[in-house]
Design a protein around this motif. Structure first.
Motif, PDB file in Angstrom:
ATOM      1  N   UNK A  31       0.845  -1.188   0.000  1.00 27.19           N
ATOM      2  CA  UNK A  31       0.000   0.000   0.000  1.00 27.19           C
ATOM      3  C   UNK A  31       0.881   1.239   0.000  1.00 27.19           C
ATOM      4  N   UNK A  32       1.870   1.251   0.891  1.00 26.99           N
ATOM      5  CA  UNK A  32       2.870   2.304   0.899  1.00 26.99           C
ATOM      6  C   UNK A  32       4.105   1.862   1.669  1.00 26.99           C
ATOM      7  N   UNK A  34       7.269   3.500   4.295  1.00 25.24           N
ATOM      8  CA  UNK A  34       7.612   4.654   5.120  1.00 25.24           C
ATOM      9  C   UNK A  34       9.039   4.473   5.654  1.00 25.24           C
ATOM     10  N   UNK A  43      12.224   7.438  20.128  1.00 27.35           N
ATOM     11  CA  UNK A  43      11.103   7.063  19.285  1.00 27.35           C
ATOM     12  C   UNK A  43      11.423   7.094  17.808  1.00 27.35           C
ATOM     13  N   UNK A  49       7.230   9.207   3.237  1.00 25.19           N
ATOM     14  CA  UNK A  49       6.191   8.218   2.973  1.00 25.19           C
ATOM     15  C   UNK A  49       5.985   8.171   1.470  1.00 25.19           C
ATOM     16  N   UNK A  51       3.696   6.393  -1.502  1.00 26.80           N
ATOM     17  CA  UNK A  51       2.553   5.559  -1.849  1.00 26.80           C
ATOM     18  C   UNK A  51       2.955   4.572  -2.939  1.00 26.80           C
ATOM     19  N   UNK A  93       3.774  -1.195   4.376  1.00 26.90           N
ATOM     20  CA  UNK A  93       2.360  -1.479   4.683  1.00 26.90           C
ATOM     21  C   UNK A  93       1.790  -2.273   3.520  1.00 26.90           C
ATOM     22  N   UNK A  97      -3.092  -4.212   5.085  1.00 32.49           N
ATOM     23  CA  UNK A  97      -2.929  -3.154   6.092  1.00 32.49           C
ATOM     24  C   UNK A  97      -2.120  -3.585   7.301  1.00 32.49           C
TER      25      UNK A  97
ATOM     26  N   UNK B  35       3.888  -1.968  19.846  1.00 28.68           N
ATOM     27  CA  UNK B  35       5.032  -2.736  19.383  1.00 28.68           C
ATOM     28  C   UNK B  35       6.041  -2.850  20.522  1.00 28.68           C
ATOM     29  N   UNK B  43      11.215  -4.625  15.472  1.00 32.63           N
ATOM     30  CA  UNK B  43       9.916  -4.221  16.011  1.00 32.63           C
ATOM     31  C   UNK B  43       8.895  -5.306  15.753  1.00 32.63           C
ATOM     32  N   UNK B  45       4.783  -6.522  16.577  1.00 31.79           N
ATOM     33  CA  UNK B  45       3.486  -6.004  16.996  1.00 31.79           C
ATOM     34  C   UNK B  45       2.898  -6.860  18.117  1.00 31.79           C
ATOM     35  N   UNK B  59       1.667 -10.160  16.653  1.00 34.01           N
ATOM     36  CA  UNK B  59       2.568 -11.312  16.541  1.00 34.01           C
ATOM     37  C   UNK B  59       3.027 -11.862  17.886  1.00 34.01           C
ATOM     38  N   UNK B  90       6.579   0.758  21.970  1.00 29.50           N
ATOM     39  CA  UNK B  90       6.086   1.894  21.193  1.00 29.50           C
ATOM     40  C   UNK B  90       4.607   1.741  20.915  1.00 29.50           C
ATOM     41  N   UNK B  94      -2.602   5.399  13.205  1.00 30.41           N
ATOM     42  CA  UNK B  94      -2.724   5.787  11.802  1.00 30.41           C
ATOM     43  C   UNK B  94      -4.183   6.100  11.520  1.00 30.41           C
ATOM     44  N   UNK B  97      -6.910   3.386   6.941  1.00 28.55           N
ATOM     45  CA  UNK B  97      -6.118   2.296   6.378  1.00 28.55           C
ATOM     46  C   UNK B  97      -4.645   2.629   6.183  1.00 28.55           C
ATOM     47  N   UNK B  98      -4.218   3.779   6.638  1.00 23.44           N
ATOM     48  CA  UNK B  98      -2.788   4.048   6.635  1.00 23.44           C
ATOM     49  C   UNK B  98      -2.276   4.845   5.460  1.00 23.44           C
ATOM     50  N   UNK B  99      -3.159   5.505   4.724  1.00 26.77           N
ATOM     51  CA  UNK B  99      -2.709   6.257   3.549  1.00 26.77           C
ATOM     52  C   UNK B  99      -1.728   7.359   3.915  1.00 26.77           C
ATOM     53  N   UNK B 100      -1.895   7.932   5.110  1.00 32.51           N
ATOM     54  CA  UNK B 100      -1.020   9.019   5.544  1.00 32.51           C
ATOM     55  C   UNK B 100       0.127   8.536   6.415  1.00 32.51           C
ATOM     56  N   UNK B 101       0.285   7.207   6.500  1.00 34.09           N
ATOM     57  CA  UNK B 101       1.402   6.667   7.263  1.00 34.09           C
ATOM     58  C   UNK B 101       1.104   6.591   8.745  1.00 34.09           C
ATOM     59  N   UNK B 102       2.109   6.158   9.485  1.00 38.53           N
ATOM     60  CA  UNK B 102       1.996   5.948  10.921  1.00 38.53           C
ATOM     61  C   UNK B 102       2.681   7.070  11.686  1.00 38.53           C
ATOM     62  N   UNK B 104       4.358   7.489  15.548  1.00 42.36           N
ATOM     63  CA  UNK B 104       4.800   6.713  16.701  1.00 42.36           C
ATOM     64  C   UNK B 104       5.011   7.608  17.922  1.00 42.36           C
ATOM     65  N   UNK B 105       4.804   7.016  19.080  1.00 45.87           N
ATOM     66  CA  UNK B 105       5.127   7.681  20.323  1.00 45.87           C
ATOM     67  C   UNK B 105       6.626   7.643  20.580  1.00 45.87           C
ATOM     68  N   UNK B 106       7.050   8.278  21.673  1.00 46.68           N
ATOM     69  CA  UNK B 106       8.477   8.391  21.991  1.00 46.68           C
ATOM     70  C   UNK B 106       9.060   7.151  22.647  1.00 46.68           C
TER      71      UNK B 106
END
Lengths: 111, 113
Positions: A31-32, A34, A43, A49, A51, A93, A97, B35, B43, B45, B59, B90, B94, B97-102, B104-106
């Motif tokens: 899907x993409x 990153x 972190x 990113x 696509x 990804x 998903x 994660x 990493x 999940x 996982x 972590x 998102x 469905x994740x089009x804009x990516x993820x 993450x926290x610190x």
């Protein structure tokens, strides 16, 4: 199951040299993709990113390319600086998903 | 600022003492996940949530619990921590469905002695 491989595992370069980091994945139904940066014990910071329909993305000195058919992405960092020292992670990804990570490339830029 | 906030950043605890790591996001994201990161294993999940009241195993879910009562919060619960759960954790979120990516926290560095 998607397998993501990053080569090399570690890289040390003098300041000013260009960096080339590789990421390969086994399932091209993505899907993409990153790219993240991680400082020791910290972190994940998103860098770029891409696509699945795109060939590349650019941000400042960073450029990432994607060749979905061959299962490869490359992150280029131009004119490296000591502040670029970090671990760089590639994450894919897939179309179901689910996010799969590579093990990372640890970069050291020597002043 | 759009962000994922985890607390605490560092935690040392003893075996068997229940603990909760909190995670909160301010981006109205539907999807959240946890994660763990270990040297040589990368990493992995633990659990994820597609939306409120919907959670599923990742996982490596053994020894962990989660809940999603509100959209913004996704706490990770260790009911009886063991030393093999010493790790860097972590939380991520998102949009849909994740089009804009993820994002993450610190991270939370957990040590179980």
């Amino acid at each position: 199951k998607q397998e993501v491989t990053q080569i090399p595992a570690a890289l040390s370069v003098p300041e000013g040299e260009n960096l080339v980091l590789n990421c390969s994945f086994t399932d091209s139904a993505i899907y993409n993709l990153q790219w993240f940066r991680q400082d020791p014990g910290k972190g994940l910071t998103s860098l770029l990113l891409i696509q699945s329909s795109q060939r590349e993305q650019t941000s400042g000195r960073l450029n990432a390319s994607l060749d979905k058919s061959s299962g490869r992405s490359t992150l280029y960092i131009a004119a490296s600086q000591p502040g670029d020292s970090a671990t760089y992670l590639c994450a894919v990804l897939t179309n179901d998903y689910k996010l799969s990570f590579g093990a990372g490339t640890t970069v050291t830029v020597r002043a | 600022e759009a962000q994922v906030t985890q607390n605490p950043r560092y935690l040392i605890t003893v075996t068997g003492k229940k603990l909760t790591v909190t995670c909160s996001q301010n981006m109205n994201h539907e999807y959240m996940s946890w994660y763990r990161q270990d040297p040589g294993l990368g990493l992995r999940q633990i659990y994820y949530s597609m939306n409120v009241e919907v959670t599923d195993k990742g996982d490596v879910p053994e020894g962990y619990k989660v809940s999603r009562k509100e959209k913004r919060n996704f706490p990770l619960i260790l009911e009886s921590p063991s030393p093999n759960q010493t790790s860097l954790y972590f939380c991520a979120s998102r949009q849909d469905r994740g089009y804009l990516g993820y994002t993450f926290g610190s991270g939370t560095r957990l040590t179980v002695v």
